[in-house]
Write an enzyme that holds these catalytic residues in place. Structure first.
Site, short mmCIF file in Angstrom:
data_model
loop_
_atom_site.label_atom_id
_atom_site.label_comp_id
_atom_site.label_asym_id
_atom_site.label_seq_id
_atom_site.Cartn_x
_atom_site.Cartn_y
_atom_site.Cartn_z
N GLU A 54 -13.20 0.88 61.83
CA GLU A 54 -13.42 -0.52 62.19
C GLU A 54 -12.11 -1.13 62.68
OE1 GLU A 54 -16.10 -2.49 62.33
OE2 GLU A 54 -17.43 -0.84 61.78
N GLU A 155 2.54 6.56 54.32
CA GLU A 155 1.39 6.53 53.41
C GLU A 155 0.18 6.02 54.19
OE1 GLU A 155 0.64 5.03 48.97
OE2 GLU A 155 0.21 3.50 50.46
P1 0O2 Z 1 2.17 -3.52 47.94
O1 0O2 Z 1 2.67 -4.89 47.66
O2 0O2 Z 1 0.74 -3.51 48.40
O3 0O2 Z 1 3.04 -2.73 48.86
P2 0O2 Z 1 3.74 6.81 44.06
O4 0O2 Z 1 5.22 6.76 43.91
O5 0O2 Z 1 3.32 6.80 45.51
O6 0O2 Z 1 3.09 7.89 43.28
P3 0O2 Z 1 2.61 4.19 44.00
O7 0O2 Z 1 3.43 3.68 45.12
O8 0O2 Z 1 2.26 3.20 42.91
O9 0O2 Z 1 3.24 5.47 43.35
O10 0O2 Z 1 1.30 4.83 44.65
P4 0O2 Z 1 -0.15 4.32 44.85
O11 0O2 Z 1 -0.90 4.29 43.58
O12 0O2 Z 1 -0.64 5.22 45.93
O13 0O2 Z 1 -0.01 2.81 45.34
C1 0O2 Z 1 0.53 2.51 46.59
C2 0O2 Z 1 -0.06 1.23 47.13
O14 0O2 Z 1 -1.50 1.22 46.96
C3 0O2 Z 1 0.38 -0.06 46.46
O15 0O2 Z 1 1.65 -0.43 46.91
C4 0O2 Z 1 -0.74 -1.02 46.89
O16 0O2 Z 1 -0.61 -1.37 48.25
C5 0O2 Z 1 -1.95 -0.12 46.76
N1 0O2 Z 1 -2.49 -0.26 45.41
C6 0O2 Z 1 -2.36 0.62 44.39
N2 0O2 Z 1 -2.99 0.17 43.30
C7 0O2 Z 1 -3.53 -1.02 43.61
C8 0O2 Z 1 -4.34 -1.99 42.89
O17 0O2 Z 1 -4.68 -1.83 41.71
N3 0O2 Z 1 -4.70 -3.11 43.60
C9 0O2 Z 1 -4.37 -3.32 44.90
N4 0O2 Z 1 -4.79 -4.43 45.50
N5 0O2 Z 1 -3.61 -2.43 45.59
C10 0O2 Z 1 -3.20 -1.31 44.96
P5 0O2 Z 1 2.57 -1.41 46.07
O18 0O2 Z 1 3.99 -1.17 46.47
O19 0O2 Z 1 2.29 -1.25 44.59
O20 0O2 Z 1 2.14 -2.83 46.49
#
Ligand code: 0O2
Length: 224
Positions: A54, A155
């Protein structure tokens, strides 16, 4: 061909020049991956007369968010740590209509020869406690510079429109409360995440029913 080096293996200084070079690399990696995904979408349209995507959004994580994430994970704020520990500095979000499109796309991306898939997190089959659902792929893409080639991390988040709607709203709420949202709000959000799954399943079912009905109509028309 020149030796390919991973960005994390390059000895990095801490000055403005290094920062600018790094951001240039992440921006180039985003462009590369976005183009690949667009080509896959166009090819799919040509072969199947159907677009799995999309819309696509991409962004470079802000320096404030990078610092926050490093601190949250207990790392000192340095360019080396950012390159090694923050995996989503370059991020691309692909929003699809149906859950089936997500897996189809992930498979097509995984088959690209010059992308290396470092890890996959399937938060659709295994949602987070918050209710978050999305399919994450961490890939590296080679960036061909004049004198060397550098593998750079991107990512990729793939989700449906309903999952994206939920995640955007949850993100706002999470940040408003800095992770300490009242219990009833977290509870409501988890319930909404269940509704999102139901909506996605219903829409997929409807789409399949529409395709079947259309095929039957065409067959009937052909038989006349
Ligand atoms: P922002 O502000 O969105 O950039 P890793 O080191 O990769 O193993 P990480 O980075 O926590 O650990 O990996 P993960 O779980 O893949 O999360 C990466 C991103 O996914 C987050 O970046 C969020 O964008 C999104 N995300 C993960 N969990 C959630 C959640 O519970 N809710 C929402 N809305 N987004 C989520 P950031 O840097 O945490 O945040």
């Amino acid at each position: 061909m020149d030796k390919v080096i991973a960005l994390g293996d390059v000895t990095l200084g801490e000055g403005v020049d290094t920062w600018n070079t790094i951001i240039f690399l992440y921006n180039s990696a985003l462009k590369e991956v976005q183009t690949k995904v667009e080509i896959l979408n166009d090819e799919f349209q040509q072969v199947h007369q159907y677009n799995p995507i999309e819309y696509i959004k991409s962004r470079i994580k802000s320096s404030e968010s990078i610092v926050k994430k490093l601190k949250r994970c207990g790392h000192d704020t340095s360019i080396n740590n950012m390159v090694n520990y923050v995996n989503d500095i370059a991020g691309i979000r692909i929003v699809c209509s149906f859950t089936s499109d997500i897996y189809r796309l992930a498979e097509m991306i995984g088959r690209q020869n010059d992308l290396t898939v470092i890890s996959v997190k399937d938060y659709i089959k295994h949602p987070k406690d918050s209710g978050y659902k999305s399919y994450h792929m961490l890939v590296t893409v080679p960036i061909f510079l004049s004198d060397r080639t550098i593998d750079t991390k991107v990512e990729i988040q793939i989700r449906t429109m309903a999952m994206d709607f939920w995640a955007s709203l949850e993100h706002k709420i999470y940040y408003k409360f800095e992770g300490n949202a009242p219990k009833y709000i977290s509870q409501d959000l988890r319930e909404c995440s269940g509704i999102v799954s139901m909506l996605d399943a219903k829409m997929l079912q409807l789409n399949e029913a529409i395709l079947e009905a259309k095929a039957a109509q065409e067959e009937e028309a052909g038989a006349v």
